[in-house]
Scaffold this motif. Sequence first.
Motif, PDB file in Angstrom:
ATOM      1  N   HIS A   1       0.543  -1.160  -0.041  1.00 43.70           N
ATOM      2  CA  HIS A   1       0.206  -0.017   0.414  1.00 43.70           C
ATOM      3  C   HIS A   1       0.633   1.100  -0.090  1.00 43.70           C
ATOM      4  O   HIS A   1       0.239   2.264  -0.382  1.00 43.70           O
ATOM      5  N   ILE A   2       2.302   0.970   0.674  1.00 41.58           N
ATOM      6  CA  ILE A   2       2.965   2.490   0.626  1.00 41.58           C
ATOM      7  C   ILE A   2       3.639   2.484  -0.681  1.00 41.58           C
ATOM      8  O   ILE A   2       3.933   3.584  -1.398  1.00 41.58           O
ATOM      9  N   LEU A   3       3.788   0.840  -1.267  1.00 42.25           N
ATOM     10  CA  LEU A   3       4.809   1.301  -2.791  1.00 42.25           C
ATOM     11  C   LEU A   3       3.779   1.319  -3.993  1.00 42.25           C
ATOM     12  O   LEU A   3       4.267   2.234  -4.786  1.00 42.25           O
ATOM     13  N   TYR A   4       2.726   1.260  -4.032  1.00 42.70           N
ATOM     14  CA  TYR A   4       2.086   1.821  -4.996  1.00 42.70           C
ATOM     15  C   TYR A   4       2.042   3.630  -5.371  1.00 42.70           C
ATOM     16  O   TYR A   4       2.378   3.564  -6.437  1.00 42.70           O
ATOM     17  N   PRO A   5       1.722   4.243  -3.868  1.00 33.41           N
ATOM     18  CA  PRO A   5       2.217   6.125  -4.573  1.00 33.41           C
ATOM     19  C   PRO A   5       3.779   6.236  -5.626  1.00 33.41           C
ATOM     20  O   PRO A   5       3.926   6.822  -6.262  1.00 33.41           O
TER      21      PRO A   5
ATOM     22  N   GLY B   1       9.888  18.113  -8.234  1.00 37.82           N
ATOM     23  CA  GLY B   1       8.198  18.411  -7.313  1.00 37.82           C
ATOM     24  C   GLY B   1       7.613  16.751  -7.568  1.00 37.82           C
ATOM     25  O   GLY B   1       7.395  16.354  -6.773  1.00 37.82           O
ATOM     26  N   VAL B   2       8.158  16.052  -8.393  1.00 43.35           N
ATOM     27  CA  VAL B   2       6.880  14.509  -8.516  1.00 43.35           C
ATOM     28  C   VAL B   2       8.076  13.995  -7.582  1.00 43.35           C
ATOM     29  O   VAL B   2       7.094  13.056  -6.574  1.00 43.35           O
ATOM     30  N   TYR B   3       9.342  13.744  -7.541  1.00 39.78           N
ATOM     31  CA  TYR B   3      10.037  12.894  -6.166  1.00 39.78           C
ATOM     32  C   TYR B   3      10.207  13.595  -4.933  1.00 39.78           C
ATOM     33  O   TYR B   3      10.155  12.819  -4.457  1.00 39.78           O
TER      34      TYR B   3
ATOM     35  N   PHE C   1       6.640   8.802   1.071  1.00 45.31           N
ATOM     36  CA  PHE C   1       6.492   7.238   1.201  1.00 45.31           C
ATOM     37  C   PHE C   1       7.550   6.729   1.233  1.00 45.31           C
ATOM     38  O   PHE C   1       7.518   5.493   1.481  1.00 45.31           O
ATOM     39  N   VAL C   2       8.640   7.251   0.312  1.00 46.02           N
ATOM     40  CA  VAL C   2      10.195   6.520   0.908  1.00 46.02           C
ATOM     41  C   VAL C   2      10.337   6.503   1.931  1.00 46.02           C
ATOM     42  O   VAL C   2      10.612   6.219   2.560  1.00 46.02           O
TER      43      VAL C   2
ATOM     44  N   LEU D   1       9.604   2.004   7.718  1.00 44.13           N
ATOM     45  CA  LEU D   1       9.329  -0.026   8.565  1.00 44.13           C
ATOM     46  C   LEU D   1      10.965  -0.724   7.735  1.00 44.13           C
ATOM     47  O   LEU D   1      10.577  -2.148   8.461  1.00 44.13           O
ATOM     48  N   ASP D   2      11.355  -0.757   7.316  1.00 42.41           N
ATOM     49  CA  ASP D   2      12.118  -1.990   6.064  1.00 42.41           C
ATOM     50  C   ASP D   2      13.848  -1.817   6.563  1.00 42.41           C
ATOM     51  O   ASP D   2      14.124  -1.958   6.736  1.00 42.41           O
TER      52      ASP D   2
END
Length: 158
Positions: free
Chosen positions: A42-46, A98-100, A106-107, A113-114
């Motif tokens: 769910h975090i990877l999708y965005p 801007g996109v990054y 999210f990254v 988490l990891d």
Amino acid sequence: MKRGSTLFLRLALFLIGTPVLACGSFGLYWLMRNPANPEYAHILYPIVIGMYVSAIPFFTALYQALKLLGFIDKNQAFSDLSVNALRKIKISAMVFSGVYVVILPFVFMVAELDDAPGLVIVGMVPVFAGLVIAVFAAVLQRLLKEAIDIKSENDLTV
């Protein structure tokens, strides 16, 4: 100017664009279907959606760079067309960054988490790379515009 003088730069643009196209076509799709940890999906999708969106300004900038090389080949390097191409490259690089910037939280969540703090630094690389390209294009755009203005002044002076 001969077309071969910019051949190396055209080849470099092709070598930059090909892996990005391949990764976008196959790599990101595979990553979406096979996440390393399904709990993080769910975090990877965005992140993946943002990477797909970032391909638009990336390929726009590559196309404008090819157009700029075409202008150089046609001896139109000192023209308003070149200034417009540099302006579009600058805007594309800023949109890319801007996109990054939007993807970065999210990254950070995935890195937290990891337990991989280096992932945040890796996530910042595209932001700063895009900003460096935008600043470089802005400087070149301004220098080229000033050179065109000086040239037009000298052409009017007899």
